[in-house]
Write an enzyme that holds these catalytic residues in place. Structure first.
Site, mmCIF file in Angstrom:
data_model
loop_
_atom_site.group_PDB
_atom_site.id
_atom_site.type_symbol
_atom_site.label_atom_id
_atom_site.label_comp_id
_atom_site.label_asym_id
_atom_site.label_seq_id
_atom_site.Cartn_x
_atom_site.Cartn_y
_atom_site.Cartn_z
ATOM 1 N N GLU A 174 -1.252 -5.747 6.568
ATOM 2 C CA GLU A 174 -0.642 -4.760 7.471
ATOM 3 C C GLU A 174 -1.316 -4.860 8.835
ATOM 4 O OE1 GLU A 174 0.257 0.036 7.871
ATOM 5 O OE2 GLU A 174 -0.911 -0.707 6.162
ATOM 6 N N ASP A 225 8.211 4.165 4.903
ATOM 7 C CA ASP A 225 6.774 4.382 4.752
ATOM 8 C C ASP A 225 6.479 5.876 4.607
ATOM 9 O OD1 ASP A 225 4.097 3.747 4.472
ATOM 10 O OD2 ASP A 225 3.789 3.183 6.566
#
Length: 326
Positions: free
Chosen positions: A195, A273
């Protein structure tokens, strides 16, 4: 194109603002605001943050109102109402039970409250779901062990997988044995990796943690060997466009590498998310992909297919979703 499926959705990043205020008033939890607009500003919903670490700070506030059985059940049920309104028919929701034991709940009580809420919401709003139990990279391995124990204990009640979240600049390899134990016990594995941290985290996730999906995967753009390995093995990539823009992991929607991954044959899917903290919906994420990437209808449909095929849903749910995609 209806989204139909979401695979990367955090319960504690998707609590309705009004619900936070209601629960705080009932449970006498101190929040930095008493109105919805003020609380949104305090949480910086939908705003660009300094970085990932800054983004994660908001979870201390959301989890502060998620410390009772009634609060957890309500929040879980409401989330399924919200995703149903967004066009979803199947969703995988993730959370870390340990974060909800600050007022004395046992891990088992936390699990049962969330599962009860999901059962209620799923029936009421006609949404199929799976629960993913998370641990965090920065915690002690024994904490991860407890999370894996809970996941295995409730495997027959809706838990489908386990996850390791948090700042992936930390390798956290001492957690790997617990994840392999979960996999040996029949659970699936998805890992937050590449990420903000190096792309090698994605390779570690697959080879050492048994990951079948990678959460985010942004920095894979600099490691074609690891990306090719994921493509060859059919590993899913859970792309979260708005979230990555807000954490400054990418410069903007146009610069997000998931478009390139998709074109190379990676099994990319889209997710929000954190619906509330990110201030987005699945429909919005598809609009961003269509507008900024210039995707055709067939390519948007492929994103949905990828989500279905890399989901941890049971076979009959997948078959129903495939039929709806057409």
């Amino acid at each position: 194109m209806r989204p139909l499926v979401e695979l990367h959705l955090h319960l504690d990043g998707s609590v309705r603002i009004g619900t936070m205020l209601d629960i705080a008033a009932h449970d006498r939890t101190l929040l930095p605001a008493t109105g919805e607009a003020e609380l949104k500003r305090a949480l910086r919903c939908g705003q660009v943050r300094l970085d990932l670490a800054d983004y994660l700070e908001a979870f201390a506030l959301t989890t502060s109102v998620m410390q009772t059985r009634s609060a957890l059940g309500r929040i879980a049920s409401e989330l399924l109402e919200d995703v149903s309104a967004d066009g979803l028919r199947y969703v995988e929701i993730r959370f870390m039970p340990e974060l909800h034991t600050l007022r004395g709940l046992a891990g088992e009580e936390v699990m049962e409250a969330v599962l009860d809420g999901l059962l209620l919401g799923g029936r009421k709003h006609d949404v199929a779901w799976g629960l993913i139990v998370c641990s965090m990279r920065h915690v002690a391995p024994e904490v991860t062990g407890r999370m894996i124990d809970l996941a295995l204990a409730y495997q027959k009640h809706g838990v489908v997988a386990v996850d390791l979240a948090g700042d992936d600049n930390h390798r956290a390899l001492d957690h790997a044995a617990h994840f392999m134990r979960a996999k040996e016990g029949g659970l699936r594995v998805t890992i937050h990796a590449a990420e903000e941290g190096p792309p090698q985290r994605a390779r570690e996730a697959v080879e050492l943690f048994g990951a079948e999906r990678i959460g985010h995967g942004v920095t894979l753009r600099s490691d074609s060997n690891t990306l090719n390995m994921l493509i060859e093995r059919g590993i899913g990539i859970e792309a979260c466009l708005t979230s990555n823009v807000q954490t400054r992991t990418v410069r903007g929607y146009d610069a997000h590498p998931a478009r390139e991954f998709l074109q190379k044959g990676a099994r990319v899917s889209l997710s929000t998310d954190n619906r509330v903290l990110a201030g987005t919906t699945m429909l919005s994420e598809f609009v961003h992909a269509a507008h900024h990437w210039g995707l055709r209808e067939s390519e948007l449909r492929q994103l949905v297919r990828n989500a279905v095929e890399t989901s941890f849903a049971p076979t009959h749910v997948k078959e129903s979703l495939r039929h709806q995609i057409g």
